[in-house]
Design an enzyme around this catalytic site. Sequence first.
Site, PDB file in Angstrom:
ATOM      1  N   ASN A  13       0.816  -1.216   0.000  1.00 23.60           N
ATOM      2  CA  ASN A  13       0.000   0.000   0.000  1.00 23.60           C
ATOM      3  C   ASN A  13       0.847   1.263   0.000  1.00 23.60           C
ATOM      4  OD1 ASN A  13       0.131  -1.358   2.780  1.00 23.60           O
ATOM      5  ND2 ASN A  13      -0.125   0.804   3.335  1.00 23.60           N
ATOM      6  N   VAL A  62      -0.103 -10.032   7.206  1.00 22.20           N
ATOM      7  CA  VAL A  62       0.714 -11.224   6.948  1.00 22.20           C
ATOM      8  C   VAL A  62       0.828 -12.147   8.167  1.00 22.20           C
ATOM      9  CG1 VAL A  62       2.024 -10.212   5.044  1.00 22.20           C
ATOM     10  CG2 VAL A  62       2.929 -10.034   7.392  1.00 22.20           C
ATOM     11  N   ASN A  88       7.518  -8.536   0.933  1.00 24.87           N
ATOM     12  CA  ASN A  88       8.078  -7.193   1.192  1.00 24.87           C
ATOM     13  C   ASN A  88       7.649  -6.609   2.536  1.00 24.87           C
ATOM     14  OD1 ASN A  88       9.057  -4.327   0.292  1.00 24.87           O
ATOM     15  ND2 ASN A  88       6.889  -4.079   0.828  1.00 24.87           N
ATOM     16  N   SER A 139      17.572  -7.243   4.376  1.00 28.79           N
ATOM     17  CA  SER A 139      18.346  -6.025   4.639  1.00 28.79           C
ATOM     18  C   SER A 139      19.791  -6.419   4.846  1.00 28.79           C
ATOM     19  CB  SER A 139      17.822  -5.318   5.889  1.00 28.79           C
ATOM     20  OG  SER A 139      18.750  -4.331   6.303  1.00 28.79           O
ATOM     21  N   TYR A 161      15.481  -6.138  14.540  1.00 33.42           N
ATOM     22  CA  TYR A 161      15.460  -6.013  13.078  1.00 33.42           C
ATOM     23  C   TYR A 161      16.532  -6.910  12.454  1.00 33.42           C
ATOM     24  CZ  TYR A 161      14.993  -3.746   8.519  1.00 33.42           C
ATOM     25  OH  TYR A 161      14.780  -3.496   7.188  1.00 33.42           O
ATOM     26  N   LYS A 165      15.899 -10.250  10.065  1.00 33.64           N
ATOM     27  CA  LYS A 165      16.328 -10.313   8.657  1.00 33.64           C
ATOM     28  C   LYS A 165      17.367 -11.423   8.446  1.00 33.64           C
ATOM     29  CE  LYS A 165      13.719  -6.916   7.068  1.00 33.64           C
ATOM     30  NZ  LYS A 165      12.574  -7.166   6.175  1.00 33.64           N
ATOM     31  N   LYS A 195      14.486   6.065   1.294  1.00 29.37           N
ATOM     32  CA  LYS A 195      13.665   7.034   2.046  1.00 29.37           C
ATOM     33  C   LYS A 195      12.198   6.614   2.018  1.00 29.37           C
ATOM     34  CE  LYS A 195      12.872  12.051   2.208  1.00 29.37           C
ATOM     35  NZ  LYS A 195      13.097  12.173   3.642  1.00 29.37           N
ATOM     36  N   ASN A 199      12.258   4.435   7.044  1.00 27.71           N
ATOM     37  CA  ASN A 199      13.633   4.968   7.065  1.00 27.71           C
ATOM     38  C   ASN A 199      13.640   6.390   6.487  1.00 27.71           C
ATOM     39  OD1 ASN A 199      16.378   5.376   7.025  1.00 27.71           O
ATOM     40  ND2 ASN A 199      16.785   3.909   5.377  1.00 27.71           N
TER      41      ASN A 199
HETATM   42  P1  NAP Z   1       7.278   1.137   4.904  1.00 23.07           P
HETATM   43  O1  NAP Z   1       7.140   2.320   4.030  1.00 23.07           O
HETATM   44  O2  NAP Z   1       7.120   1.275   6.382  1.00 23.07           O
HETATM   45  O3  NAP Z   1       6.284   0.017   4.357  1.00 23.07           O
HETATM   46  C1  NAP Z   1       6.139  -1.200   5.052  1.00 23.07           C
HETATM   47  C2  NAP Z   1       4.946  -1.922   4.467  1.00 23.07           C
HETATM   48  O4  NAP Z   1       4.814  -3.171   5.146  1.00 23.07           O
HETATM   49  C3  NAP Z   1       3.629  -1.150   4.677  1.00 23.07           C
HETATM   50  O5  NAP Z   1       2.793  -1.371   3.588  1.00 23.07           O
HETATM   51  C4  NAP Z   1       3.080  -1.799   5.931  1.00 23.07           C
HETATM   52  O6  NAP Z   1       1.671  -1.673   6.068  1.00 23.07           O
HETATM   53  C5  NAP Z   1       3.469  -3.237   5.644  1.00 23.07           C
HETATM   54  N1  NAP Z   1       3.388  -4.088   6.824  1.00 23.07           N
HETATM   55  C6  NAP Z   1       4.104  -4.037   7.966  1.00 23.07           C
HETATM   56  N2  NAP Z   1       3.713  -5.014   8.792  1.00 23.07           N
HETATM   57  C7  NAP Z   1       2.722  -5.684   8.171  1.00 23.07           C
HETATM   58  C8  NAP Z   1       1.923  -6.783   8.526  1.00 23.07           C
HETATM   59  N3  NAP Z   1       2.041  -7.395   9.712  1.00 23.07           N
HETATM   60  N4  NAP Z   1       1.018  -7.237   7.608  1.00 23.07           N
HETATM   61  C9  NAP Z   1       0.890  -6.638   6.416  1.00 23.07           C
HETATM   62  N5  NAP Z   1       1.591  -5.568   6.038  1.00 23.07           N
HETATM   63  C10 NAP Z   1       2.505  -5.109   6.911  1.00 23.07           C
HETATM   64  O7  NAP Z   1       8.713   0.459   4.747  1.00 23.07           O
HETATM   65  P2  NAP Z   1       9.661   0.219   3.480  1.00 23.07           P
HETATM   66  O8  NAP Z   1      10.894   0.984   3.711  1.00 23.07           O
HETATM   67  O9  NAP Z   1       8.918   0.376   2.197  1.00 23.07           O
HETATM   68  O10 NAP Z   1      10.048  -1.316   3.720  1.00 23.07           O
HETATM   69  C11 NAP Z   1       9.634  -2.366   2.881  1.00 23.07           C
HETATM   70  C12 NAP Z   1      10.543  -3.559   3.153  1.00 23.07           C
HETATM   71  O11 NAP Z   1      11.904  -3.217   2.813  1.00 23.07           O
HETATM   72  C13 NAP Z   1      10.590  -4.004   4.617  1.00 23.07           C
HETATM   73  O12 NAP Z   1      10.630  -5.413   4.692  1.00 23.07           O
HETATM   74  C14 NAP Z   1      11.900  -3.422   5.123  1.00 23.07           C
HETATM   75  O13 NAP Z   1      12.435  -4.136   6.222  1.00 23.07           O
HETATM   76  C15 NAP Z   1      12.756  -3.546   3.886  1.00 23.07           C
HETATM   77  N6  NAP Z   1      13.927  -2.660   3.878  1.00 23.07           N
HETATM   78  C16 NAP Z   1      13.764  -1.303   3.843  1.00 23.07           C
HETATM   79  C17 NAP Z   1      14.888  -0.485   3.822  1.00 23.07           C
HETATM   80  C18 NAP Z   1      14.781   1.006   3.740  1.00 23.07           C
HETATM   81  O14 NAP Z   1      15.847   1.671   3.757  1.00 23.07           O
HETATM   82  N7  NAP Z   1      13.588   1.603   3.636  1.00 23.07           N
HETATM   83  C19 NAP Z   1      16.176  -1.059   3.858  1.00 23.07           C
HETATM   84  C20 NAP Z   1      16.299  -2.443   3.926  1.00 23.07           C
HETATM   85  C21 NAP Z   1      15.173  -3.238   3.909  1.00 23.07           C
HETATM   86  P3  NAP Z   1       1.011  -0.424   6.865  1.00 23.07           P
HETATM   87  O15 NAP Z   1       1.036   0.753   5.922  1.00 23.07           O
HETATM   88  O16 NAP Z   1      -0.362  -0.919   7.174  1.00 23.07           O
HETATM   89  O17 NAP Z   1       1.861  -0.190   8.086  1.00 23.07           O
END
Ligand code: NAP
Length: 237
Positions: A13, A62, A88, A139, A161, A165, A195, A199
């Site tokens: 989303n 999930v 994801n 990650s 975290y 991972k 971003k 993060n």
């Molecule tokens: P984000 O903007 O916070 O998005 C996280 C997404 O996961 C949101 O849609 C959230 O839904 C959903 N989510 C979390 N818990 C859930 C659950 N229990 N059931 C269903 N949906 C759930 O974060 P992002 O940065 O895009 O991260 C996406 C992935 O990339 C994650 O796995 C994160 O660990 C990984 N990652 C990110 C970075 C980074 O720098 N951003 C770096 C390394 C890895 P809601 O909107 O309802 O909360």
Amino acid sequence: MNSNQVALVTGANKGIGLEIARQLGKQGITVVLGSRDAAKGQAAADILKNEGIDAHTVKLEVTNADDVAALPAFFTDTFGRLDILVNNAGVLPEAHGPVTLETFREGLEANVVAPYFLTESLLPLLLAAPAGRIVNQSSILGSLATVTSGQFSPGYLLPIYSSSKAALNMVTVVHAENHKDTALKINAAHPGSVKTDMNPSGDLTVEQGALTAVRLATLPPDGPTGSFFHMDDTLPW
Ligand code: NAP
């Protein structure tokens, strides 16, 4: 049966997940956006539909066993297939408060237990696909080799975290090894420091952050399985 390939992206989303869905959709793949909030999922799917993408949504918390159990019938009945799963959805519990028994359990539940069971539930469909692909959004902070390389200041590393991972990386390898004699390819992705709400100080855009998962979701038949990537580079476990 749906004539195009079909992909499920969890946590789609917003953030990197929404952009992964967009980039897969622009390649002509039918995308299903998993969202724990059905209204947010529908709003995100509407944005992609307006861009000409064949986008759908499914309500998917999930960690909810009923939501996960409903998925195989949803894909079979709606599309007759599932080709790509991008695990994801993820959380960064340390951003929201102290490490407690409860937050540790919740972090592991969302980041590793859920992707394991989601994958198990959808494996029959993915194995039946001509070019099934699973991408686990991991990650670099889950890389044992990287966190022990001395590049992080004391106190920087995040126990929940990083543990979650690292465990997700092992789940990736276990699933990949168990299915290495099939057409299915299962890999882990590090998107970079992106971003997003998770993060806010990330230095990459979501467009850049989605590229690794999209590449792994669309690997050719001779592509790798059981590996960990950032862009084209293999990362150490
Ligand atoms: P984000 O903007 O916070 O998005 C996280 C997404 O996961 C949101 O849609 C959230 O839904 C959903 N989510 C979390 N818990 C859930 C659950 N229990 N059931 C269903 N949906 C759930 O974060 P992002 O940065 O895009 O991260 C996406 C992935 O990339 C994650 O796995 C994160 O660990 C990984 N990652 C990110 C970075 C980074 O720098 N951003 C770096 C390394 C890895 P809601 O909107 O309802 O909360």
